[in-house]
Write a protein that holds these residues in place. Sequence first.
Motif: not given
Lengths: 415, 415, 415, 415
Positions: C246-258, C351-354
């Motif tokens: 949902t959040g931080e890990t999503l960003l990690k898997t978006v940014l790390a490949p860059m 919001s984690d839940s949203a």
Amino acid sequence: MTHAHPEPYPVQRPGSSGIGVWLVGARGSIATCLAYGLANLVEGLLEPTGLASEAPPLTRLDLVPLDTLVLGGHDVCSRELARSAAELVRARILTPELVAGGARRVAQFERAIRPGLLDAPDTGLADVDPRAAERGALAPRAQIGALQADWAAFEADHGLTRTIVVYLASSEAAREPQPEWDSLPALERALDEGVPQPASLLYAYAALASGRPFINFTPNLGAGPKAMRALAEARRVPHTGNDGKTGETLLKTVLAPMFMARALRVRAWQGYNMLGNRDGEVLREEAHKAGKLRTKDEALRSILGDSRDLTTKVAIDYVPSLHDWKTAYDFIHFEGFLGAQMSLQFTWQGSDSALAAPLVIDLVRLMEFAARRGEFGVLTHTAMFFKAPLGGGRHDFFDQVARLEAYVERAAPQS
Amino acid sequence: MTHAHPEPYPVQRPGSSGIGVWLVGARGSIATCLAYGLANLVEGLLEPTGLASEAPPLTRLDLVPLDTLVLGGHDVCSRELARSAAELVRARILTPELVAGGARRVAQFERAIRPGLLDAPDTGLADVDPRAAERGALAPRAQIGALQADWAAFEADHGLTRTIVVYLASSEAAREPQPEWDSLPALERALDEGVPQPASLLYAYAALASGRPFINFTPNLGAGPKAMRALAEARRVPHTGNDGKTGETLLKTVLAPMFMARALRVRAWQGYNMLGNRDGEVLREEAHKAGKLRTKDEALRSILGDSRDLTTKVAIDYVPSLHDWKTAYDFIHFEGFLGAQMSLQFTWQGSDSALAAPLVIDLVRLMEFAARRGEFGVLTHTAMFFKAPLGGGRHDFFDQVARLEAYVERAAPQS
Amino acid sequence: MTHAHPEPYPVQRPGSSGIGVWLVGARGSIATCLAYGLANLVEGLLEPTGLASEAPPLTRLDLVPLDTLVLGGHDVCSRELARSAAELVRARILTPELVAGGARRVAQFERAIRPGLLDAPDTGLADVDPRAAERGALAPRAQIGALQADWAAFEADHGLTRTIVVYLASSEAAREPQPEWDSLPALERALDEGVPQPASLLYAYAALASGRPFINFTPNLGAGPKAMRALAEARRVPHTGNDGKTGETLLKTVLAPMFMARALRVRAWQGYNMLGNRDGEVLREEAHKAGKLRTKDEALRSILGDSRDLTTKVAIDYVPSLHDWKTAYDFIHFEGFLGAQMSLQFTWQGSDSALAAPLVIDLVRLMEFAARRGEFGVLTHTAMFFKAPLGGGRHDFFDQVARLEAYVERAAPQS
Amino acid sequence: MTHAHPEPYPVQRPGSSGIGVWLVGARGSIATCLAYGLANLVEGLLEPTGLASEAPPLTRLDLVPLDTLVLGGHDVCSRELARSAAELVRARILTPELVAGGARRVAQFERAIRPGLLDAPDTGLADVDPRAAERGALAPRAQIGALQADWAAFEADHGLTRTIVVYLASSEAAREPQPEWDSLPALERALDEGVPQPASLLYAYAALASGRPFINFTPNLGAGPKAMRALAEARRVPHTGNDGKTGETLLKTVLAPMFMARALRVRAWQGYNMLGNRDGEVLREEAHKAGKLRTKDEALRSILGDSRDLTTKVAIDYVPSLHDWKTAYDFIHFEGFLGAQMSLQFTWQGSDSALAAPLVIDLVRLMEFAARRGEFGVLTHTAMFFKAPLGGGRHDFFDQVARLEAYVERAAPQS
């Protein structure tokens, strides 16, 4: 007190003019920055940026000139200063020009470095000087004697008027409070009986007992215990500490009073610190981290009050690639009028050693000035330099600045 | 001065006990937050978070109780307060509970709102009350008379002891300085001759000339010009301003002194502000933005000194989706010892109106207290509330806090 | 396998049309957001923001309409949904309008909530439904039977075609891997012998064994073990998981490949998460935190490679004042050409839940579609929804998106 | 087309093996980083961090070895490379070791630098080489001829197989589109008639007309106009551009697709860039800034769609103290399920030149490979390197990466 001291107090040798600055942790990165910086300042190759003692209001005091300061020190490791300097160049803190410009004076300093006292819990460190391990294994009184003998020799060699001892070593392992720390007679007895003591306490004892002013720039025990404060009072020696306020805690003591002045309710203050220098490496061990974290959190809680529902956290993580570049991220959640939820975040990126080194010079000059004026005990006007000021008082940075300004007002020559 | 004033000074009606608080910009979001907040405070439904006048040291003063304050106001638009409130609920600043809890008292306030003076450059705004446009087209003396008549009626209706006029309207278009602003006789003459004046100046004139204290919470002209200050002195009326210090500038005046106290050299301070409320909308026009940006930058430069090579920037961008949530990002590049390059960044996310509203209440109470004590002219002890304090002095926030504390020390009843 | 199952596979009742969505953790904040959101969507009172299944390319698939979904669920606590909703309103995630708009349908959902299985290590939690504690104390086979009976009754009551079981409960305590998890016969034997099992595994077993598709939105065990995968294959049931991205890990898997695509060398990636919901509360206990942290770090390391000198850290701190607002700060230190040291920092406030609730709806619709088409085993095309996709593959988010697009290409009706 | 060209296409000289890399802007910081970096790579003194062409999947192509590349270039200023390098050392991008390690090869490069074409609007710049001003004043055809003569001499001197022209000069002043840019015959006519043209177009024309591949790493006109594309097709020469994607825009094209894939609604994307290099200095002038800002914003809007209510902003500010260290802060406000308001902020701190230089090397190698294979026109597979790819297509970074991977799949030798 019946115990005999190896040296008379006060240390004063007529006809001499140098002031000794004895750095415990002489091969560390703060000392390296200090030594190269001071050398370049004296040579006129560096501007005094970061040096409060070269700016108003401290310039109103008759502080000792920078070229009067003579460096010496103790260290438990044997890494050459040139290697520490090269690391700092790679970390983009020192420049090759500054290393070249300071080389001659730093070599002089290096010749005045002696093996320190290796604290028992630190025997596993890299680069340990075997002589430091030997010294660390001596009985406490013998350790004290060895330190004082080093200082006496240093003063004789350089014809020094006075030596200020500055404790800059890495965080030491946290220890349970010992009963002998609460009373000077009990401490004297424990020393006589050979009860092992933390290195920082032995340095402080050796300095104060021999009339040498002592500055504790670390969270370590140093001259903090009641017994040590009594010693400083008894011998009429000035001292100060603890734990230099260089980065994140500085900001905390600057920002927290703002929230109070506006009656904003801080609900959470989370501080995350990343650093990669030797200090960070030592802090990886939980025992060493405890003392550091405590003083960082106490300053904040003392300003904000122990309000219900306040969450605080201080984390320190070792990130080797950052070297000396401390990066601190703080997230502050606060509530305003109407219950509105607001936040402040900051990221501080600074070289810890380049921030600390000029504070040490400022403190040495203030300490020398105080000693010359016959002040003794804790120098409460130096609170702005410390995370956990020995003299207590509000941690509010601007309150501390006002205290220093008031001191200058009192102590400056009237024009 | 021979000019006749419609009302005697001082305004005091025996037997009455209410204090009038007249909000110019009565339908804006600060006024809406203030009105609902005050109502809920009086009803005991809200904690006084953000209200410095309900916390030490201000609680040592004999300030007017909150339930004595009676609200009225001027506005140039006709938008209902309930609509402003609903917008603030959607923006997650007010809650439905607070709207319900304040409804009765806010309705009373709304009945006391009169059409304001529409400033010529603002004729294009949405929701303009046509009566405000009519009033704005009157000759200056007639405009002043209309305001004073509104206040007199308000005081009579509610049996008020005194009315404090608070100017909260949106940023007005920047204007070239006019010669008549520099001398009271010249200003009186210009008013007599019908020379058009900015609305904020007319409000200030109307208040001060009729003995009503005036607070300018905006960067607009208000009582700032020399002529107006002379008027306040002549009539012995207290006033203060300019431009409430709520967010980014507050932080600047908190943080910049820290860099100075540590002799760190600030090389760049870039401030980027984003906001989406009506204030932001108005600031989209360059003419309106100029005044705002000037006071924001001046505070910083006055603390850091006009050092060579210092780059500063303040930008304000209109981001409608943020509504009242001002987000400010500042990047500070500074240099430390050894020339080491460091940085501090911060992000401030706060509701501008929820930050401003309690400051207005604090100022009203300090103003009423000062008026009661017979103080007049600029209240220099209120500098901490303003970006551009009329009384001048150092912008350093903690210096300003110390000035307020010293005032409390002098003015508080001795225990 | 000779073990008798209480229900025939596949679950299909002619003449019915509803699709059951059974939420394990039915009173938690994700379920609450889902229930109110779905109700308002069906009523036409909410836009489908955050719902990938209502946007291209997923709209090309013949997904089940939202008004066909019927909610039921298990929970171990007895807190009323209205109370969960009120908390979310206070946390400024739900609005009073959405609570009103969804009230009728949510009441229907609440009537279909049954007591869940209380996991042994969780007996200390607040608000525990005593019936959940009783159920948790039953023998494993009896627990499984109870779940399946609940589902059968739910399907009968509502005339449902199929029920999708979604596991949303809080992080469970980490356990040592058990030998029976590696083979289905061994697991069947252990269940027969009454060897206690983690609740998430029992839910997964009960679902898969009775032919009901299973979605594990948590890092808990669920259908991850080899034995469970074999069960899904044997019964030809589709399932997917683990741990919603949902959040931080999503960003990690978006940014790390860059960083990889640019051959930039990541030297440190420090992630600090703060949250204040019940999930955060549970994570305060080290045992519960372990599983969560592992999947968060694995995704990153799998993309960046296990390069020498890479430092990574994931911290999760409980900050109650933030409620459901997860704030994540990541600091990424990387090296570019010429050894230049660079950094990227980000702060994510969501919001984690949203963020989670719409992903659950998307997954339910993709799962129903897959079941309808006769797909079974792990749905590898859903990897983009998970921190630790059961089907493996690169964690690179855009690679995962491409896999989902390729599935749509294959499965969409040809135009 | 009847116009005579000074050289036949393709440029190929049997027996030779070097590949010319002609840098327009040869004394700028990108070229300086490239020259020292390449020299140190060839000497084995530097790791190929940041060089995608030294990592998979590009290593599957038979790219030209780095030691085959021979540097030459044009510049309008006469600042020595050693001075540019010293500035980069002071800015902590180059190190003294790298300057020493590359000195010999860089001296060789410097001997091959010729005076460029000074664009009329740039006559006020510092350090201008008077010969560049003279050349800039020639008739267009004469300017083209001078460039081609320089290249021919360079190729002859070094026995080169082929020269790739890379345009790296500072942003040029924005100009109104001219009718002759839309058709090759019209352009030829305008050149014949001596109608002045932007320098970037003349370089591109000179290169393409003489069969030399052209890479435009800037937002300047270059080979973008229709007339120039027709020229490349007619002469069967490969080219690519525009505007290297190094920092903030890279992140935008990485992050924006994430919001789309999750159906999250971006409401505002504010980007603030600070930089202090010569590029930043040039951008202080509004005319030069316009082109840069346009391509930065277009990439974002093209991914997010022109949704109602989307606010975007790109600001570039000149902060001299940052030198080459571009600091970009982006604030992204987005909305999720239930209308929940969320945000993402990032701060990117990178050396622009150290980020750009390896991309130029990658592009040169891909260009040489394409030319060797007989490809011509725009190289669409290089889109991932550019803010405004000439070949168009989605700006989504991972889509661009996939296009490059597909090219590698087609063009790599089969194993």
